[in-house]
Design a protein around this motif. Structure first.
Motif, PDB file in Angstrom:
ATOM      1  N   LYS A   1      -3.014  -1.898  -3.831  1.00  0.00           N
ATOM      2  CA  LYS A   1      -3.033  -0.445  -3.578  1.00  0.00           C
ATOM      3  C   LYS A   1      -1.644   0.193  -3.674  1.00  0.00           C
ATOM      4  O   LYS A   1      -1.337   1.168  -2.984  1.00  0.00           O
ATOM      5  N   GLU A  33       0.840  -1.203   0.000  1.00  0.00           N
ATOM      6  CA  GLU A  33       0.000   0.000   0.000  1.00  0.00           C
ATOM      7  C   GLU A  33       0.872   1.248   0.000  1.00  0.00           C
ATOM      8  O   GLU A  33       1.750   1.405   0.841  1.00  0.00           O
ATOM      9  N   ASN A  34       0.626   2.106  -0.987  1.00  0.00           N
ATOM     10  CA  ASN A  34       1.381   3.360  -1.149  1.00  0.00           C
ATOM     11  C   ASN A  34       2.829   3.181  -1.564  1.00  0.00           C
ATOM     12  O   ASN A  34       3.555   4.151  -1.717  1.00  0.00           O
ATOM     13  N   LYS A  82      -0.517   8.198   7.216  1.00  0.00           N
ATOM     14  CA  LYS A  82      -0.675   7.646   5.874  1.00  0.00           C
ATOM     15  C   LYS A  82      -1.262   8.655   4.905  1.00  0.00           C
ATOM     16  O   LYS A  82      -1.103   8.521   3.712  1.00  0.00           O
ATOM     17  N   ASN A  83      -1.972   9.638   5.397  1.00  0.00           N
ATOM     18  CA  ASN A  83      -2.548  10.595   4.458  1.00  0.00           C
ATOM     19  C   ASN A  83      -2.503  12.012   5.009  1.00  0.00           C
ATOM     20  O   ASN A  83      -2.323  12.235   6.209  1.00  0.00           O
ATOM     21  N   TYR A 137       5.876   2.212  -4.202  1.00  0.00           N
ATOM     22  CA  TYR A 137       6.026   2.219  -5.658  1.00  0.00           C
ATOM     23  C   TYR A 137       6.050   0.798  -6.183  1.00  0.00           C
ATOM     24  O   TYR A 137       6.758  -0.071  -5.637  1.00  0.00           O
ATOM     25  N   SER A 160       6.123   7.456   1.313  1.00  0.00           N
ATOM     26  CA  SER A 160       4.987   8.325   1.049  1.00  0.00           C
ATOM     27  C   SER A 160       4.137   8.571   2.287  1.00  0.00           C
ATOM     28  O   SER A 160       2.934   8.387   2.282  1.00  0.00           O
ATOM     29  N   ARG A 215       1.454   2.204  -5.732  1.00  0.00           N
ATOM     30  CA  ARG A 215       1.506   3.322  -6.677  1.00  0.00           C
ATOM     31  C   ARG A 215       2.332   2.888  -7.866  1.00  0.00           C
ATOM     32  O   ARG A 215       3.535   2.651  -7.750  1.00  0.00           O
ATOM     33  N   CYS A 269       6.935  13.670   1.069  1.00  0.00           N
ATOM     34  CA  CYS A 269       6.076  12.557   1.448  1.00  0.00           C
ATOM     35  C   CYS A 269       6.911  11.309   1.657  1.00  0.00           C
ATOM     36  O   CYS A 269       6.472  10.209   1.399  1.00  0.00           O
TER      37      CYS A 269
END
Lengths: 368, 368
Positions: B170, B142-143, B345-346, B145, B296, B172, B291
């Motif tokens: 999920k 998740e998140n 995370k965000n 690359y 990230s 990127r 990030c």
């Protein structure tokens, strides 16, 4: 000892924290301070870190039984030269707080030999991201190494008297030859710093031609370059006063890099494997894993799931312990591991934490 | 898409986590697996990570619509050679999960060109200190690359189909030429790894003659050598398959070290200061601070006092946020700073946390 006068020249983080440590151990001593700028001087006075303060270094020097020079390396050397011309108390103890020692010990011997003064070099190995008297902290040196580097002006009583004076800092004292101090710190601090800054310089240049460089930089790169954000002035002084040792480490290191190039050229996979394995084993055996080197913390590692509030639930269990650091090491396939790492100031709290977490959670806990 | 058969060859952490991601996004697909050893195969079957498993790579290959090779680099290349001889489904998509890409893409083109197969290289940039199917984690990517490196066997639909297949991870997605991937990772991962292992090797040798070396090693040294504890086999393979780029970085770096030696020889303090300042500024400007590069994450920094349970009190305020990491950077005068660093995370949670801490505590909070 009778009531003594201690002169702390330089009321930045280190000087002011030492002053607090002295006052903790010897509330009856008079601690007087010098600082060039008003700001730290006024803070030190307001907070009672020093009893009196001056902006003129020479003014208070004759009053002191002990003089601690807690200023940058160059200024330390300047002050040693000035002290040679001042009417100091007989047998005054002079020391410093610089990160390199040979240049300072040499200067002390050059300027002060033949005079009725004692001198020993000091390197209190602690610090903070904060600076100035405003950040002064009586616990800054607790468990940190406080290194003495003797000179020809060090008598049998110089170091014992300083140990007594500084007992309130709760530092761990050790003693080493100044040149050896500089060699050892070149290897574990000064040269690694060069590596970090050079790697950052190299990656910055590479990013100009290879735009994904910054985007793909992961935890390993981040860790390796962290110290490249340090204050440049201090590091310039450190390198300029430890040239030979650093240059020797540079040459040695280039030879190690050449050898790797050769292994790649000759496809010597076994030797390359041995190289990585050797590095791994060497690090595993380092004191780094025992009590955290200089920091001397006690760590436990908890294997936690990636769930909301899991850290909170563990900290609730540990309420009231001497937890000093916490981190989840980044997960990254090409890096090594990490799980939730909790650092405590003492072994008792570490063991207590391990017991609590083992008993009250389903997570596995280990002490490395 | 109709019900597809996905073959994950290699049920270690990466393969098994990818399998979980595929099942999350496409519960109707059949996921079949290969693993040489019983152990991960049985765990993968028991946990439902795969529907069927084999210890014979060739057995399941003809059944697959997509084949993901999640084995070490050398074995990936061996399997590509084997695939050329097997009766595969027409237009089967083949990809991998290796840390270097050019050697693998070249092998795929060499062995598979002219056949009715598609191939694209893959590098899912995530991982963990854990290993094996037992550590499989659907959130691992998740998140992170997920990098595609096209080959002559990549058609217009190869990457879109894989993106769809892997949507449950999920990750990127990004795309880059294989050789450029290897150059970029040589700079931010492979060469830094060599630096860390070489520094560890050097310090280990130095410690033999200078016994204080290990004792004085502090936070900066610890950070810089952390990755030297990684698994040697994987890193040997990475270096052996990315020789040219790594050797080029070695030569470039030696030049940078030489320049520092020269600055020391000529007492060029200003240039040395500029060197440190440049490294500092370059790092400050890196995406690392935005990030978090690969990770990230969204970070805030809180200036907290050294008081009992201060972290706990902050986490109580942040209950329910997507906090993914936390650390107090070590206090060390010769390192850079750090304060309490909280990673989310965000962006929304980061901003919410900043607001809460600003409002409910007296601590200063910043976003870097």
């Amino acid at each position: 000892m009778s009531k003594k006068v201690i002169y702390v020249a330089g009321l930045g983080l280190i000087g002011a924290s030492l002053a607090l440590g002295i006052k903790r151990g010897h509330p009856d001593y008079e601690v007087i301070g010098y600082n060039r700028s008003d700001k730290s001087r006024n803070i030190a006075l307001e907070r009672g870190i020093v009893d009196r303060a001056t902006g003129d270094f020479a003014e208070f020097a004759p009053l002191a039984d002990v003089i601690i020079l807690a200023v940058p390396i160059k200024q330390t050397i300047d002050f040693l030269e000035q002290l040679a011309e001042l009417p100091l108390k007989e047998n005054v103890i002079i020391t410093d707080a610089g990160s390199t020692k040979k240049a300072i010990v040499d200067a002390a011997e050059r300027f002060l030999q033949g005079k009725a003064v004692q001198f020993v070099g000091s390197h209190p190995m602690a610090g903070s991201h904060k600076s100035g008297a405003v950040a002064a902290d009586v616990t800054l040196f607790e468990n940190a190494y406080y290194i003495f580097t003797p000179s020809v002006l060090t008598t049998e009583t110089t170091i014992p008297e300083l140990k007594d004076l500084l007992s309130g800092t709760k530092a761990r004292y050790t003693e080493i030859d100044a040149a050896e101090h500089d060699r050892v710190t070149s290897q574990i601090s000064h040269f690694p710093h060069l590596l970090a800054s050079s790697l950052m310089e190299q990656a910055g240049a590479y990013a100009n031609d290879h735009e994904m460089t910054n985007r793909f930089a992961a935890g390993g790169f981040r860790d390796m370059t962290r110290i490249a954000e340090s204050e440049p002035g201090m590091w310039t002084s450190i390198l300029m006063t430890n040239k030979d040792a650093v240059k020797e480490r540079i040459e040695d290191f280039k030879g190690r890099l050449d050898r790797i190039s050769q292994l790649l050229d000759t496809n010597d996979e076994n030797a390359l494997w041995e190289f990585f394995e050797h590095g791994r084993q060497t690090r595993k055996q380092m004191e780094i894993h025992k009590c955290g080197g200089v920091e001397s913390f006690y760590d436990i590692f908890v294997d936690v799931p990636d769930e909301e509030d899991v850290i909170l639930s563990i900290l609730e269990l540990l309420r009231g312990t001497s937890l000093v650091n916490i981190r989840i090491n980044e997960e990254n396939r090409e890096d090594i591991s990490g799980i939730l790492q909790l650092s405590f100031k003492n072994q008792k709290d570490m063991e207590r934490a391990e017991k609590i977490i083992s008993e009250k959670t389903a997570y596995s806990v280990s002490i490395i």
